[in-house]
Write an enzyme that holds these catalytic residues in place. Structure first.
Site, short mmCIF file in Angstrom:
data_model
loop_
_atom_site.label_atom_id
_atom_site.label_comp_id
_atom_site.label_asym_id
_atom_site.label_seq_id
_atom_site.Cartn_x
_atom_site.Cartn_y
_atom_site.Cartn_z
N GLU A 227 57.38 -19.82 -149.43
CA GLU A 227 55.94 -19.84 -149.71
C GLU A 227 55.36 -21.17 -149.25
OE1 GLU A 227 54.72 -17.68 -153.50
OE2 GLU A 227 56.55 -18.73 -154.10
N HIS B 77 62.85 -11.26 -158.27
CA HIS B 77 62.52 -10.75 -156.93
C HIS B 77 63.72 -10.80 -155.98
CE1 HIS B 77 58.61 -10.87 -158.57
NE2 HIS B 77 58.28 -12.10 -158.25
#
Ligand code: BG6
Length: 484
Positions: free
Chosen positions: A216, A240
């Site tokens: 990210e 995740h």
């Protein structure tokens, strides 16, 4: 290719925490897009419930503003927005008291699918579940939707599961991991189980290693205080990345039914070896300017929480023994990119001689951005000059291959909410899966906490700490580049 939209049954969806960030950014704009695509039947209603004393018209105005901010301008149509807003209602409610509950009960329509989205802190789950029953609101077929964080360790996850189980059966509980709603994540299952091509090679005999990257560019600004109690391992890996690992590593389920799929995922989690402390690298980003580093954002100058983690994981079963899975995720990295790369082994013998170095075949599945798949294969370099080999990509961008339906991919939340209404739990985590994931994660975290390890600093905008490179280098491998 035009995607098919199948309307769901009439429903009453109650969103607790309807004025919160998740509802504003994801849930309500997502519902508008489903409405626009004709998936919401005319009788469907959305009932916002939150603490704020507000009337329905004011709530509708808030949702109008959220649509304005979070729905692409091309999909905003004033008439359709007004029609959508007509389906919204609002009830001020006290989660821990009795105010508002009779009014909520009066909103529910007989014969509708009932769904209750708990978009609130987990500490309120018990109070909400109990009141839904006490006031006779939730029927035996009602569904509840809960969000992460689903506990912060095994004990708290078990507590939460017990709290929910006191009022709802497992078949009624939808635990969201929004990664499972991403188009490409589901495509992983299609690629593996709808093609004969990959499955025979999908094992330790042919796969050298697997890399799972979720990088990210955003930092933790704005949610530093919360994030600092969590860190990348709890925030991203336990859920995740673990789900991605499961979908890559699981055995073929006997059918595409919720428990058949979830049973296979659970077996993967249970087969994970404990992680060797030497196989973990934790990092914390340094800022590019004043007050811009992790420590500034976390508001804790001595924080040892990781904003980056990389680890080597082994799945101990017949299929995967000997094939490492390298996982990494971090904030403030060079690019926003998520991909799974399956790196195949060398052919057993090169007929082209030593000079023609073989390069590995890699199947890369891009989750975001530009969902798609890319496979590198070796071919002959064109032209005269003998047999020289070169590597070329077989590239499939879903947007290019599927045209309009490849670009207009519903957001993960839209798909998952519609699955709740349909009563399909395939893409939701079962209680035992969550607990097994924590049972594997807890000792990893406990080990570094007991050693008092400090995360390694890395520059914002880089690809993470140097030590993470070493994690692969020492195995004679290298990470794939992080690029958009
Ligand atoms: C959330 C995490 O679950 O997922 C966030 O709490 C993270 O820290 C986010 O930024 C990433 O989701 P996506 O869909 O943007 O990859």
């Amino acid at each position: 290719m035009v995607s098919r939209v199948i309307p769901v049954d009439p429903f009453d969806l109650v969103i607790f925490g309807a004025t919160g960030d998740l509802a504003r950014r994801k849930i309500l704009p997502g519902l508008y897009r489903r409405f626009l695509d004709g998936q919401m039947p005319p009788e469907a209603r959305v009932i916002g419930a939150a603490r704020s004393a507000m009337e329905t018209p004011a709530f509708r105005e808030e949702v109008r503003a959220a649509i304005d901010e979070f729905v692409a301008p091309a999909r905003q149509d004033a008439t359709r927005i007004a029609e959508f807003l007509d389906r919204l209602h609002y009830v001020p409610i006290d989660a821990k008291g009795d105010t508002g509950w009779p009014e909520l009960a009066a909103q529910m329509r007989p014969g509708h699918v009932q769904a209750f989205y708990f978009s609130v802190a987990p500490s309120l789950f018990g109070a909400l579940a109990e009141r839904l029953h006490r006031h006779g609101i939730a029927g035996s077929e009602a569904r509840i939707v809960v969000e992460k964080p689903f506990g912060r360790d095994l004990a708290t996850a078990q507590d939460l599961n017990r709290t929910l189980a006191a009022h709802f059966e497992e078949r009624q509980i939808y635990r969201i991991d929004h990664y499972l709603g991403k188009e490409t994540v589901q495509n992983l299952m299609a690629v593996r189980f709808a093609n004969i091509l990959f499955e025979p090679l999908w094992n330790a005999q042919f796969v050298d290693h697997v890399q799972i990257t979720v990088a990210e560019t955003v930092g933790v600004d704005g949610r530093g205080a919360y994030y600092d109690t969590s860190g990348a391992m709890r925030d991203m890996v336990q859920n995740h990345l673990m789900q991605l690992l499961c979908l890559i590593a699981m055995e073929p389920p006997y059918c595409f039914e919720p428990d058949a799929v979830r049973d296979e995922k659970l077996k993967v989690i249970r087969a994970l070896d404990p992680v060797d402390p030497g196989d973990i690298v934790r990092g914390q980003y340094r800022g590019t300017g004043p007050d811009d580093g992790y420590l500034d954002h976390a508001g804790n100058p001595d924080s040892r929480t990781e904003s980056y983690v990389a680890l080597k994981v082994h799945v101990s079963n017949w299929r995967w023994k000997g094939t490492p899975f390298y996982l990494r995720t971090g904030k403030r990295l060079r690019a926003r990119t998520s991909e799974i790369a399956v790196v195949f082994k060398e052919p057993p013998h090169s007929i082209f001689g030593e000079a023609e170095r073989w390069r590995e075949n890699v199947l890369a599945i891009r989750l975001q951005p530009n969902e798609g798949m890319n496979m590198t294969v070796m071919i002959k370099e064109p032209g005269p000059g003998g047999m020289r080999l070169t590597e070329v990509p077989l590239d499939m961008s879903f947007a290019e291959a599927l045209g309009e339906s490849g670009t207009d991919i519903p957001d993960a939340y839209e798909r998952l909410i519609m699955d709740v209404i349909r009563g399909n739990q395939t893409l939701f985590m079962r209680g035992d899966e969550v607990e097994a994931a924590w049972a594997w994660t807890d000792p990893v975290i406990a080990a570094w906490e007991s050693r008092g390890d400090r995360p390694k600093p890395y520059d914002a905008g880089s690809s993470g700490p140097e030590d993470a490179l070493m994690l692969l280098h020492r195995d004679g491998r290298r990470w794939r580049e992080i690029r958009a």
